[in-house]
Each structure stands twice: as structure tokens, then as C-alpha cells.
Design an enzyme around this catalytic site. Structure first.
Site, PDB file in Angstrom:
ATOM      1  N   HIS A 166      27.623  -5.423 -16.767  1.00  0.00           N
ATOM      2  CA  HIS A 166      28.764  -4.532 -16.988  1.00  0.00           C
ATOM      3  C   HIS A 166      30.005  -5.370 -17.273  1.00  0.00           C
ATOM      4  O   HIS A 166      29.964  -6.592 -17.192  1.00  0.00           O
ATOM      5  CB  HIS A 166      28.972  -3.570 -15.813  1.00  0.00           C
ATOM      6  CG  HIS A 166      29.383  -4.210 -14.522  1.00  0.00           C
ATOM      7  ND1 HIS A 166      28.556  -5.075 -13.827  1.00  0.00           N
ATOM      8  CD2 HIS A 166      30.528  -4.124 -13.785  1.00  0.00           C
ATOM      9  CE1 HIS A 166      29.182  -5.473 -12.722  1.00  0.00           C
ATOM     10  NE2 HIS A 166      30.379  -4.915 -12.680  1.00  0.00           N
TER      11      HIS A 166
ATOM     12  N   HIS B  73      33.063  -5.915 -15.939  1.00  0.00           N
ATOM     13  CA  HIS B  73      34.088  -6.440 -15.022  1.00  0.00           C
ATOM     14  C   HIS B  73      34.270  -7.950 -15.184  1.00  0.00           C
ATOM     15  O   HIS B  73      33.312  -8.672 -15.419  1.00  0.00           O
ATOM     16  CB  HIS B  73      33.732  -6.090 -13.568  1.00  0.00           C
ATOM     17  CG  HIS B  73      34.027  -4.658 -13.226  1.00  0.00           C
ATOM     18  ND1 HIS B  73      33.389  -3.985 -12.204  1.00  0.00           N
ATOM     19  CD2 HIS B  73      34.900  -3.770 -13.777  1.00  0.00           C
ATOM     20  CE1 HIS B  73      33.866  -2.746 -12.143  1.00  0.00           C
ATOM     21  NE2 HIS B  73      34.769  -2.590 -13.087  1.00  0.00           N
TER      22      HIS B  73
ATOM     23  N   ASP C 194      34.634 -10.410 -13.212  1.00  0.00           N
ATOM     24  CA  ASP C 194      33.829 -11.329 -12.404  1.00  0.00           C
ATOM     25  C   ASP C 194      32.372 -11.372 -12.871  1.00  0.00           C
ATOM     26  O   ASP C 194      31.528 -12.018 -12.247  1.00  0.00           O
ATOM     27  CB  ASP C 194      33.916 -10.976 -10.904  1.00  0.00           C
ATOM     28  CG  ASP C 194      33.389  -9.600 -10.572  1.00  0.00           C
ATOM     29  OD1 ASP C 194      33.714  -8.649 -11.319  1.00  0.00           O
ATOM     30  OD2 ASP C 194      32.651  -9.458  -9.583  1.00  0.00           O
ATOM     31  N   HIS C 195      32.066 -10.708 -14.000  1.00  0.00           N
ATOM     32  CA  HIS C 195      30.714 -10.738 -14.564  1.00  0.00           C
ATOM     33  C   HIS C 195      30.700 -11.265 -15.999  1.00  0.00           C
ATOM     34  O   HIS C 195      29.666 -11.709 -16.483  1.00  0.00           O
ATOM     35  CB  HIS C 195      30.072  -9.340 -14.496  1.00  0.00           C
ATOM     36  CG  HIS C 195      29.943  -8.850 -13.089  1.00  0.00           C
ATOM     37  ND1 HIS C 195      28.742  -8.802 -12.421  1.00  0.00           N
ATOM     38  CD2 HIS C 195      30.887  -8.455 -12.192  1.00  0.00           C
ATOM     39  CE1 HIS C 195      28.947  -8.390 -11.178  1.00  0.00           C
ATOM     40  NE2 HIS C 195      30.238  -8.171 -11.016  1.00  0.00           N
TER      41      HIS C 195
ATOM     42  N   HIS D 216      28.704   2.562 -10.750  1.00  0.00           N
ATOM     43  CA  HIS D 216      29.755   1.570 -10.488  1.00  0.00           C
ATOM     44  C   HIS D 216      30.718   1.573 -11.682  1.00  0.00           C
ATOM     45  O   HIS D 216      31.934   1.657 -11.514  1.00  0.00           O
ATOM     46  CB  HIS D 216      29.102   0.210 -10.284  1.00  0.00           C
ATOM     47  CG  HIS D 216      30.053  -0.928 -10.096  1.00  0.00           C
ATOM     48  ND1 HIS D 216      30.864  -1.052  -9.001  1.00  0.00           N
ATOM     49  CD2 HIS D 216      30.307  -2.004 -10.880  1.00  0.00           C
ATOM     50  CE1 HIS D 216      31.584  -2.154  -9.122  1.00  0.00           C
ATOM     51  NE2 HIS D 216      31.274  -2.744 -10.253  1.00  0.00           N
TER      52      HIS D 216
ATOM     53  N   ASP E 224      26.263  -4.926 -10.036  1.00  0.00           N
ATOM     54  CA  ASP E 224      26.935  -4.307  -8.894  1.00  0.00           C
ATOM     55  C   ASP E 224      26.438  -2.882  -8.652  1.00  0.00           C
ATOM     56  O   ASP E 224      27.192  -2.034  -8.156  1.00  0.00           O
ATOM     57  CB  ASP E 224      28.459  -4.263  -9.134  1.00  0.00           C
ATOM     58  CG  ASP E 224      29.097  -5.645  -9.104  1.00  0.00           C
ATOM     59  OD1 ASP E 224      28.411  -6.626  -8.763  1.00  0.00           O
ATOM     60  OD2 ASP E 224      30.301  -5.728  -9.434  1.00  0.00           O
TER      61      ASP E 224
ATOM     62  N   HIS F  67      26.598 -10.100  -5.782  1.00  0.00           N
ATOM     63  CA  HIS F  67      27.548 -10.511  -4.737  1.00  0.00           C
ATOM     64  C   HIS F  67      26.849 -10.775  -3.407  1.00  0.00           C
ATOM     65  O   HIS F  67      25.851 -10.132  -3.083  1.00  0.00           O
ATOM     66  CB  HIS F  67      28.618  -9.430  -4.506  1.00  0.00           C
ATOM     67  CG  HIS F  67      29.574  -9.265  -5.642  1.00  0.00           C
ATOM     68  ND1 HIS F  67      30.728 -10.002  -5.755  1.00  0.00           N
ATOM     69  CD2 HIS F  67      29.541  -8.450  -6.722  1.00  0.00           C
ATOM     70  CE1 HIS F  67      31.385  -9.627  -6.852  1.00  0.00           C
ATOM     71  NE2 HIS F  67      30.677  -8.692  -7.470  1.00  0.00           N
TER      72      HIS F  67
HETATM   73 FE    FE Z   1      31.298  -7.627  -9.325  1.00  0.00          FE
HETATM   74 ZN    ZN Z   2      31.714  -4.817 -10.890  1.00  0.00          ZN
END
Ligand code: FE
Ligand code: ZN
Length: 257
Positions: free
Chosen positions: A54, A56, A58-59, A113, A137, A175
Site C-alpha cells: 500500500h 504509506h 513507511d512502505h 487499512h 498493515d 511492523h
Molecule cells: Fe505501516
Molecule cells: Zn500503513
């Protein structure tokens, strides 16, 4: 196919898939560049694919820099994330198949999410061997992702899909949230003996600074409250027998935990 778990940022994991024969690698959700390049260097491998779950940051944070370093690589992501994943070239939907070396992953559409979230599932190739699920996530060890864009009904359907995978599927979630997730789980399902022993194991593992990812689908089914909306104990904890409402109320409690 070997899988390496690379810690990144404060609690993310990047997964590096590696094929020894072809000396190629692929990364799932590269949050940062440095750990990926270091590992590729050690392995003497070339990066051929980025598999994003996805959009985001942090990905997808390292997409752009990895493309610069390996201009030939392909960037995969969900079709609904068009325009949100840097460098995306392949737009995937439920049932699509993607290849890495000699393995083929099935794409699962798992919104909740985010509305464009997908997961990559590599079925087991031989009896007794694990399948591999990269679920970003959506499903976490002992928990599930926060509902930023989707509805409880969507997330419930997505988690049902993941719950239906074989028990011996490893769950490579993005995570290290397991301890906190299980602390919450204990507040809603404390009579569950499988959960009690898992909680003790995870506490001990985290004290030793060990990773708790990957988990297994079979373990998640027995201990993750967000896969257990039909269980009387959980229905009792949130005073509902409706699956979507039970799930939504559990998620709401977790948000405030
Ligand atoms: Fe994340
Ligand atoms: Zn995420």
C-alpha cells in the site's frame, strides 16, 4: 527462495526475497534504502522487483532511490493505489499473479487499512513446507491494521480471506507490534489458553530483543482477536453477536487501548 527480515525505521520490517541461483532479489515495502542496499551487497544480488502492499510512506519510502540504483527493476502495487506509489509500473488486482525467480505469488485485494491495500501470497511448493504471506498493515501478529480509509465490513472481509489461507502459512507483516497487540488481546480474550502461552512467549522474546515476525496463520486463528469475531468470549467482551459489529467494536477498543 530465501526471505530476509530487515528492520527499518522504528518498528518496520522490510522483507528481502532472494534467489541464490539467479542472484536476484525483490523487496516488499522498502521503508528505507540503506538496509536493502547493504543486504543486496552482502548477497551479491541485483534488485529486480519492489512489491508494495500500500501507499504509506513507511512502505514506499525507498522506491525512488532504489529505482535510481536499479533502473531495470519493476514496481508492483495495487490498481487502486495508482498515483500514490512512487514509480509504480504494475497495477494489480485480486487474483493476479506475480513472479519472483521460480515462485509465483497470488495477489489478494485486502482493503481496510487503506482502500488500495493488497497482499502477496506464495503458496507452499511442497508438502510440509510453509506458504508465505506478505500482508503489509492488514493482518499483524496478534492484531490488525488501523482503519484509515476502509470500513469495518471491508476489513472483516479482507481478514476473512487471510484467515482462509492454510495454517502453515507464514505471516510476514510489516511492523513489530506483537507485544502491544497481545496485551490488548488479553483484555478481551483472557481465558484463551493459547493466547496466554503466546503472550508469555512474546514477552520473553521481546525481553531478549528478538523479532516476533513471521507468525503463522494457524497461530493467528487461535490467538488474534481480530480473526475471532465468531468466538463467544469475544462477542461477550463487546456485547454483540453480529460479525461486523463485533469486529468494529474490537477495533474501536484497540484504538483507545
Ligand atoms: Fe505501516
Ligand atoms: Zn500503513
Amino acid at each position: 527462495m530465501e526471505i530476509y527480515r530487515l528492520p527499518a525505521l522504528s518498528d518496520n520490517y522490510i522483507f528481502l526475497l532472494h534467489d541464490q541461483n539467479q542472484k536476484i532479489g525483490a523487496v516488499v515495502d522498502p521503508a528505507e534504502v540503506r538496509p536493502v542496499l547493504e543486504k543486496l551487497d552482502l548477497l551479491g544480488a541485483e534488485l529486480v522487483s519492489i512489491f508494495n502492499t500500500h501507499h504509506h510512506p513507511d512502505h514506499v519510502g525507498a522506491n525512488q532511490q532504489l529505482i535510481q540504483k536499479f533502473p531495470q527493476l519493476k514496481v508492483y502495487g495495487g490498481i487502486e493505489d495508482r498515483g500514490r506509489i512512487p514509480g509504480q509500473q504494475v497495477f494489480l488486482q485480486e487474483g493476479d499473479r506475480v513472479q519472483f525467480a521460480d515462485r509465483v505469488a497470488e495477489v489478494l485485494f485486502v482493503p481496510g487499512h487503506t482502500i488500495g491495500h493488497i497482499a502477496y501470497y506464495f503458496p507452499s511448493v511442497a508438502l510440509g513446507e510453509t506458504g508465505e504471506l506478505f500482508c503489509g498493515d492488514t493482518l499483524f501478529a496478534g492484531g490488525c491494521g488501523h482503519l484509515f480509509e476502509g470500513t469495518p465490513a471491508q476489513m472483516l472481509e479482507s481478514l476473512s480471506k487471510l484467515r482462509n489461507l492454510p495454517n502453515n502459512t507464514r505471516v510476514w507483516c510489516a511492523h513489530e507490534y506483537t507485544l502491544k497487540n497481545l496485551q490488548f488481546a488479553m483484555t478481551v480474550d483472557k481465558q484463551n489458553v493459547d493466547l496466554q502461552s503466546r503472550f508469555a512467549e512474546v514477552k520473553a522474546a521481546r525481553r531478549r530483543n528478538e523479532a516476533t515476525v513471521p507468525s503463522m496463520i494457524g497461530v493467528e486463528k487461535r490467538t488474534n482477536p481480530f480473526l475471532r469475531w465468531e468466538q463467544p468470549a469475544l462477542q461477550l467482551a463487546v456485547q454483540s453477536q453480529d460479525p461486523v459489529q463485533t469486529f468494529a467494536r474490537l477495533r474501536g477498543k484497540k484504538d483507545k487501548f
